[in-house]
Write a protein that holds these residues in place. Sequence first.
Motif, PDB file in Angstrom:
ATOM      1  N   CYS A   1      -1.147 -11.099   4.280  1.00  0.00           N
ATOM      2  CA  CYS A   1      -2.336 -10.253   4.228  1.00  0.00           C
ATOM      3  C   CYS A   1      -3.034 -10.466   2.890  1.00  0.00           C
ATOM      4  CB  CYS A   1      -1.941  -8.791   4.388  1.00  0.00           C
ATOM      5  SG  CYS A   1      -3.289  -7.649   4.047  1.00  0.00           S
TER       6      CYS A   1
ATOM      7  N   ASN B   1      -4.858  -8.477   1.380  1.00  0.00           N
ATOM      8  CA  ASN B   1      -4.922  -7.229   0.608  1.00  0.00           C
ATOM      9  C   ASN B   1      -3.566  -6.803   0.068  1.00  0.00           C
ATOM     10  OD1 ASN B   1      -6.290  -4.811  -0.358  1.00  0.00           O
ATOM     11  ND2 ASN B   1      -5.091  -3.752   1.216  1.00  0.00           N
ATOM     12  N   CYS B   2      -2.577  -6.638   0.989  1.00  0.00           N
ATOM     13  CA  CYS B   2      -1.289  -6.095   0.557  1.00  0.00           C
ATOM     14  C   CYS B   2      -0.197  -7.153   0.467  1.00  0.00           C
ATOM     15  CB  CYS B   2      -0.859  -4.972   1.499  1.00  0.00           C
ATOM     16  SG  CYS B   2      -0.485  -5.529   3.166  1.00  0.00           S
TER      17      CYS B   2
ATOM     18  N   CYS C   1      -4.791  -6.495   9.342  1.00  0.00           N
ATOM     19  CA  CYS C   1      -3.412  -6.268   8.915  1.00  0.00           C
ATOM     20  C   CYS C   1      -2.891  -4.966   9.500  1.00  0.00           C
ATOM     21  CB  CYS C   1      -3.348  -6.233   7.391  1.00  0.00           C
ATOM     22  SG  CYS C   1      -1.741  -5.768   6.763  1.00  0.00           S
TER      23      CYS C   1
ATOM     24  N   CYS D   1      -1.972  -2.374   6.279  1.00  0.00           N
ATOM     25  CA  CYS D   1      -2.992  -1.711   5.460  1.00  0.00           C
ATOM     26  C   CYS D   1      -4.341  -1.604   6.162  1.00  0.00           C
ATOM     27  CB  CYS D   1      -3.167  -2.439   4.126  1.00  0.00           C
ATOM     28  SG  CYS D   1      -3.862  -4.091   4.284  1.00  0.00           S
TER      29      CYS D   1
HETATM   30 ZN   LIG Z   1      -2.299  -5.644   4.554  1.00  0.00          ZN
END
Ligand SMILES: [Zn+2]
Length: 114
Positions: A9, A11-12, A23, A26
Amino acid sequence: MKSENEKYCVNCGEVIDAKAEICPKCGVRQPMAYNDTENFQSKPVKHTDDRWLITLLLCVFLGELGVHRFYVGKIGTGILMLITLGGCGIWWLIDLIFIVTNQFTDDEGQILHS
Ligand SMILES: [Zn+2]
């Protein structure tokens, strides 16, 4: 470790399915053009793209001196263009249209793409 059909992902950093658009952890939407973080961080090498933009800029600002033709290796016609000042602007205009419409070629006949 992630396998072939998984990705991180953006982002996370969670390992998620490569085809996942969002995702599950998140909820952040994933960029579909890239399979993993390595590709995401380094832009894909598109040699012709850079040349296209440079050729376009050279043609716009220095086109009547044939500089864009020198740049792509067309030395002969570049000199001719320099002497005639871009064929009194007409040749320059034609070259500019060719570049913008992705029809301009280098000395090896390779088309410069935008
Ligand atoms: Zn994520």
